[in-house]
Scaffold this motif. Structure first.
Motif, PDB file in Angstrom:
ATOM      1  N   SER A   1      41.355  47.168  32.461  1.00  0.00           N
ATOM      2  CA  SER A   1      40.315  47.037  31.285  1.00  0.00           C
ATOM      3  C   SER A   1      39.613  45.774  31.157  1.00  0.00           C
ATOM      4  N   ARG A   2      40.122  44.888  32.177  1.00  0.00           N
ATOM      5  CA  ARG A   2      39.532  43.570  31.676  1.00  0.00           C
ATOM      6  C   ARG A   2      38.567  43.018  32.990  1.00  0.00           C
ATOM      7  N   LEU A   3      37.623  42.228  32.244  1.00  0.00           N
ATOM      8  CA  LEU A   3      36.728  41.699  33.145  1.00  0.00           C
ATOM      9  C   LEU A   3      37.154  40.111  33.477  1.00  0.00           C
TER      10      LEU A   3
ATOM     11  N   SER B   1      35.036  40.639  38.205  1.00  0.00           N
ATOM     12  CA  SER B   1      35.380  42.107  38.593  1.00  0.00           C
ATOM     13  C   SER B   1      36.055  42.889  37.367  1.00  0.00           C
ATOM     14  N   ILE B   2      36.135  44.177  37.477  1.00  0.00           N
ATOM     15  CA  ILE B   2      36.813  45.009  36.280  1.00  0.00           C
ATOM     16  C   ILE B   2      38.032  45.326  37.088  1.00  0.00           C
ATOM     17  N   ARG B   3      39.324  44.726  36.428  1.00  0.00           N
ATOM     18  CA  ARG B   3      40.531  45.106  36.755  1.00  0.00           C
ATOM     19  C   ARG B   3      41.159  45.944  35.527  1.00  0.00           C
TER      20      ARG B   3
ATOM     21  N   TRP C   1      35.778  51.883  33.500  1.00  0.00           N
ATOM     22  CA  TRP C   1      34.999  51.090  32.569  1.00  0.00           C
ATOM     23  C   TRP C   1      34.025  50.231  33.326  1.00  0.00           C
ATOM     24  N   THR C   2      32.553  50.496  33.032  1.00  0.00           N
ATOM     25  CA  THR C   2      31.549  49.805  33.925  1.00  0.00           C
ATOM     26  C   THR C   2      30.558  49.154  33.183  1.00  0.00           C
TER      27      THR C   2
END
Lengths: 109, 118
Positions: free
Chosen positions: A95-97, A91-93, B103-104
């Motif tokens: 700016s982090r994956l 998940s994107i939280r 950001w995706t």
């Protein structure tokens, strides 16, 4: 700490069967992604589902997202031995994956 | 070309050695990442470079030193590592630089460098 939790931790099925893996996350997200990792190798992006989507298909993959329950599932239909791998939700939280703990899928021929 | 390459594939080093890991992509991506992955665990983010500038350092010990010489290359310099630093080190890249919320980008991963510290 990892945001996502996945279950089951390990899944063993026969070729041709369907495999379902679940992922839960704790905070709000922009999107959720699923990756596959073959033993000791790099990760391969499988599918991305945005927070305003509920279901997405790609070939034999079907992903659902329930933002009210903060959960997602990955369904692999008609599994093959080559699907044997670890599967991670991410998940994107901010700016982090952030990756979940992963499910180890074994497909027996 | 959607490939991220990493060298070397395997590296064994002593605690007093200095070595470097190398990552390269030619997809025109402007964000590059280093992750550390221990056995049977998910990858953990170490560093993020956006437009060749260090954007995120996840409180990584200074014995790990990243460098981004240009938009296609990412290095990780290693010095005075500990045995617990043994892991798979993964490099990844994505199209856009960090854009904060929204950001995706999909990240493309290299095959990793298997590091063993003796």
């Amino acid at each position: 700490s990892q945001q996502g939790e996945e279950d089951p931790q390990a899944l063993s099925i026969q070729e041709g069967e369907n495999a379902t893996m679940n992922c839960s996350y704790k905070t709000s997200i922009n999107n959720l992604q699923w990756y596959r990792q073959n033993s000791g190798r790099g990760l391969v992006h499988l599918i991305l589902i945005r927070s305003n989507e509920r279901e997405k298909h790609s070939g034999r993959l079907r992903v659902t997202l329930d933002t009210s329950k903060k959960s997602s599932s990955l369904l692999i239909t008609a599994s093959r031995a080559a699907d044997t791998a670890s599967y991670f939700c991410a998940s994107i939280r901010g700016s982090r994956l952030t990756f979940g703990e992963g499910t180890q899928l074994t497909v027996n021929p | 070309d959607t490939e991220v390459t990493q060298t070397p594939k395997h590296l064994v080093m002593g605690m007093t050695n200095k070595k470097s890991l190398k990552c390269e992509q030619h997809m025109g991506h402007r964000a590059m990442y280093w992750y550390k992955q221990k056995a049977k665990k998910p990858p953990e983010l170490m560093f993020v470079y956006s437009y060749e500038k260090l954007s995120i350092n996840e409180s990584v010990p200074s014995r790990f030193s990243p460098e981004c010489p240009n938009s296609s290359l990412l290095n990780l310099h290693l010095h005075a590592l500990q045995p617990e630093d043994s892991a798979l080190y993964l490099c990844a890249s994505s199209q856009a630089g960090l854009a904060g919320i929204g950001w995706t980008d999909t990240q493309y991963f290299g095959p990793g460098t298997r590091l063993t510290v003796l």
